[in-house]
Design an enzyme around this catalytic site. Structure first.
Site, short mmCIF file in Angstrom:
data_model
loop_
_atom_site.label_atom_id
_atom_site.label_comp_id
_atom_site.label_asym_id
_atom_site.label_seq_id
_atom_site.Cartn_x
_atom_site.Cartn_y
_atom_site.Cartn_z
N ARG A 132 0.84 -1.20 0.00
CA ARG A 132 0.00 0.00 0.00
C ARG A 132 0.88 1.25 0.00
O ARG A 132 2.07 1.21 0.32
CB ARG A 132 -0.92 0.00 1.21
N LYS A 160 -4.24 -2.57 8.13
CA LYS A 160 -5.59 -3.10 8.34
C LYS A 160 -5.51 -4.55 8.81
O LYS A 160 -6.31 -5.39 8.46
CB LYS A 160 -6.43 -3.00 7.06
N HIS A 219 -3.67 3.54 -5.23
CA HIS A 219 -4.03 2.23 -4.67
C HIS A 219 -4.31 1.21 -5.77
O HIS A 219 -4.23 -0.01 -5.53
CB HIS A 219 -5.24 2.34 -3.75
N ARG A 222 -1.83 -1.56 -6.43
CA ARG A 222 -1.98 -2.81 -5.67
C ARG A 222 -2.96 -3.74 -6.38
O ARG A 222 -2.73 -4.95 -6.45
CB ARG A 222 -2.45 -2.49 -4.25
N TRP A 245 -3.36 -9.94 3.37
CA TRP A 245 -4.78 -9.83 3.65
C TRP A 245 -5.18 -10.81 4.75
O TRP A 245 -4.80 -11.98 4.72
CB TRP A 245 -5.60 -10.14 2.40
N TYR A 254 -10.36 -11.00 -6.94
CA TYR A 254 -9.47 -11.04 -8.09
C TYR A 254 -9.59 -12.36 -8.86
O TYR A 254 -8.98 -12.51 -9.92
CB TYR A 254 -8.01 -10.86 -7.65
#
Length: 285
Positions: A132, A160, A219, A222, A245, A254
């Protein structure tokens, strides 16, 4: 406990690396809550903040980032610091469906060639690692281990996630890092000797438009990195680990970029077994 006291303690305990954004949120909240005790904050005060932000024309996503920070402070005061209070229920606003905007390798090359060298390096590094914006701009030398070809990403709010993870570096990423050696004692990416604070700048956006990239944000680099991985056959579970993640659903979006695994379910027999649907040549043009 005063709200201001809670904010100071929260920031001291969390020690987020991306404090610039955090400080701006707390500064915005100060006129609304700065004079109050934590146990005085009610739903009506939260609603007032929401309505003011809506009047200012900001997006629901931006408002939600503020609400999440407000909720985090109140919950920490109530659950960890044992402050006698009853935090109001804070419901986040509905956000638009997450978009996946990505570019091709030729489009990426065109963009890189048009950017200033220091920004181009960060773009290349982002496309090679999937990190990020804040993970790139705030990257420190003590997070880099070139002998093992990895960077350490610490688990805090900018990720996150509550867990740290390791990002392996490609040959290209290693070369980008080596180019930065000697420019700054602490931070990796700099501009004119000073650490870079933001990458998604006006200059970056203008360059995107100049090379024909519409509706493209930093972003989205990414998203592009993840899309390229899927198109090259990287398994979703591997991509999840590479990208840090915690939620598999974030990676699943994706999946549609790789349709190769579906092919075996389409051709269920040999060509001689399949009836001729189009007996004559069909022009689909």
């Amino acid at each position: 406990m005063l709200w201001k006291e809670a904010v100071v303690r929260f920031m001291r305990e969390k020690q987020n690396k991306d404090q610039t954004n955090e400080v701006s949120i707390f500064k915005y909240l100060d006129p609304f809550l700065g004079h109050m005790y934590v146990d005085e904050i009610r739903r009506m005060h939260v609603d007032e903040i929401i309505q003011q932000r809506l009047k200012e024309g900001v997006t629901n996503t931006t408002i939600n980032r503020l609400l999440q920070k407000l909720r985090a402070v109140l919950n920490k005061a109530h659950k960890e610091w044992e402050v006698k209070c009853d935090p109001p229920y804070i419901k986040l606003l509905k956000e638009p469906k997450r978009r996946v905007r990505w570019i091709t390798e030729s489009e990426a090359q065109k963009l890189i060639m048009a950017l200033q060298p220091h920004t181009a390096d960060m773009v290349v590094f982002s496309l090679e690692t999937g990190l990020r914006e804040s993970n790139v701009t705030l990257l420190r030398w003590d997070q880099v281990d070139l002998s093992q070809r990895i960077v350490y990403i610490e688990g805090d709010d900018i990720l996150k996630s509550d867990q740290a993870f390791v990002v392996p570096l490609s040959d290209v990423a290693v070369e980008v890092i080596k180019k930065q050696v000697g420019k700054h004692s602490e931070r990796v990416f700099t501009f004119r000797g000073n650490p870079v604070r933001r990458a998604n700048t006006k200059s970056f956006k203008e360059t995107c438009k100049a090379v024909g990239l519409t509706d493209f944000r930093w972003h989205d680099l990414r998203h592009t990195w993840a899309t390229w991985h899927i198109q090259r056959g990287t398994p979703l579970e591997v991509l999840q680990e590479l990208g840090g993640w915690s939620d598999y659903k974030m990676v699943k979006r994706y999946a549609h970029f790789n349709h190769q695994h579906l092919q075996k379910f389409v051709n269920r027999g040999t060509p001689t077994d399949v009836p001729t649907i189009f007996p004559t040549k069909v022009n689909f043009g």
